[in-house]
Design an enzyme around this catalytic site. Sequence first.
Site, PDB file in Angstrom:
ATOM      1  N   ASP A   1       5.685  10.662 -12.914  1.00  0.00           N
ATOM      2  CA  ASP A   1       6.677   9.655 -12.555  1.00  0.00           C
ATOM      3  C   ASP A   1       8.048  10.456 -13.145  1.00  0.00           C
ATOM      4  OD1 ASP A   1       5.602   6.856 -12.061  1.00  0.00           O
ATOM      5  OD2 ASP A   1       4.657   7.221 -13.420  1.00  0.00           O
TER       6      ASP A   1
ATOM      7  N   ASP B   1       1.086   0.243  -7.574  1.00  0.00           N
ATOM      8  CA  ASP B   1       1.138   0.398  -9.018  1.00  0.00           C
ATOM      9  C   ASP B   1       0.608   0.601 -10.221  1.00  0.00           C
ATOM     10  OD1 ASP B   1       2.648   1.348 -11.016  1.00  0.00           O
ATOM     11  OD2 ASP B   1       4.396  -0.796 -10.440  1.00  0.00           O
TER      12      ASP B   1
ATOM     13  N   HIS C   1       5.231  -4.948 -16.385  1.00  0.00           N
ATOM     14  CA  HIS C   1       4.423  -4.509 -17.686  1.00  0.00           C
ATOM     15  C   HIS C   1       3.682  -5.272 -18.904  1.00  0.00           C
ATOM     16  CE1 HIS C   1       6.466  -0.982 -15.669  1.00  0.00           C
ATOM     17  NE2 HIS C   1       5.164  -0.077 -16.017  1.00  0.00           N
TER      18      HIS C   1
END
Length: 435
Positions: free
Chosen positions: A172, A361, A288
């Site tokens: 990332d 994701d 998250h």
Amino acid sequence: MESWFKIFLVCVLAFCVLMGAFCIIWPLTHQGEISTGIPDDPVIAQPPDSQTPEPEPEPEPDPEPEPEPADVPAYQPVQPTELTAEERRAQAMLRTMELEEKVYQLFIVTPEALTGVDAATIAGEATQEALEEKPVGGLVYFARNLLNRDQAQAMLETTQSYSKKPLLLAVDEEGGVVSRVGSNPDMGATSFSNMADYGDRGDTQAVREMGETIGQELLELGFNLDFAPVADVLTNSDNTAIGRRAFSSDPKVAADMVRAMVEGMEAAGCPSTLKHFPGHGGTDGDTHDGPAATSRSLDDMRACEFLPFQAGIAAGAPLVMVGNFSAPLLTGNDEPVCFSRVVTTDLLRGELGFQGVIVTDALEMRSVSGSNYDSAEAAIKALEAGVDLLLMPEDLDQAVAGVLAAIEDGTLSEARIDESVGRVLALKYKYKMNQ
């Protein structure tokens, strides 16, 4: 004396007569007023064969109507008239692969998940043995794995050499707050400010140059895939999960910036990833930490959130990451959108025309792993929806076993697996990851 006695008897007799008459007449004239010595109670005063009616129950409020899935035409795949050179090579490779090997190609995991070590900073015997046993499609690295430039280059080069098939080596590297490489001075890479700063200036040339610089520097280190840029439009100013990672709250500005970033990365030869479809900028939480949702409708998204993704796809972005948040007005339920065929296939492939690789994701995020989806179920549901790559399941072994079992019982077909593996292999050949 005798006369007084007679008078007394007459008086007593008269009194008795009067009292007898009183006792007979008074009850007849006062019926219902005789006290029982018990406090008045409406229930006791009722006739013995009557019952107090039960009070009418209050009517239940009407339940909230369940959201209906958006009315989106089902995706109709179009068979290309001619395969590209990369697609032909991918199909040839597919014919040589066993089913289990093909299933492993669908997963990108951390080196820790592959090897079982606490923090991987070298690639040694454990990495080699793990890749032979579990030939995953790729690995993703975080700041904990990147100590300095020489260490990272040696680790990535050695890891790639251990794999029989080219590995996706991902990171990332958005720039700004999410920068695994540029945030470490010992990596010898360029550090950039948040994407919102570029959007505020409207400087597409600077963004194009940033994309090319990031792409070149990642390739020099040994990476071959960047999970960037963020293509979300910040429609919820309280959304801290995205915040200044997004280029703008203006969809046209965001679209211009995303297009420029992808063009720069393509010029460098580094694959980019548009994230997080269909648009994470309006969500009410951080995936998250737990479930998050967007209340945006399909019409809202067509006019706003889709624009940067369309611009990035037109500029040649080879991957799109689908989010782990829910979008009830699109899907009709509260499941993560990566499990929705409407979002992943009908909208992204059908309406937006994306023909590249779709990646989830991270499936270990609490929005998935903390919402009663085990690793096997999450992997199967994402593949059923149309996803090609499964990023960071909580338990790789369980996920692979679940997919193999789903093929065995007919929930998934081997043809469905081949479709995704073919896209992944074609991506690797297109960007010369085999060299």
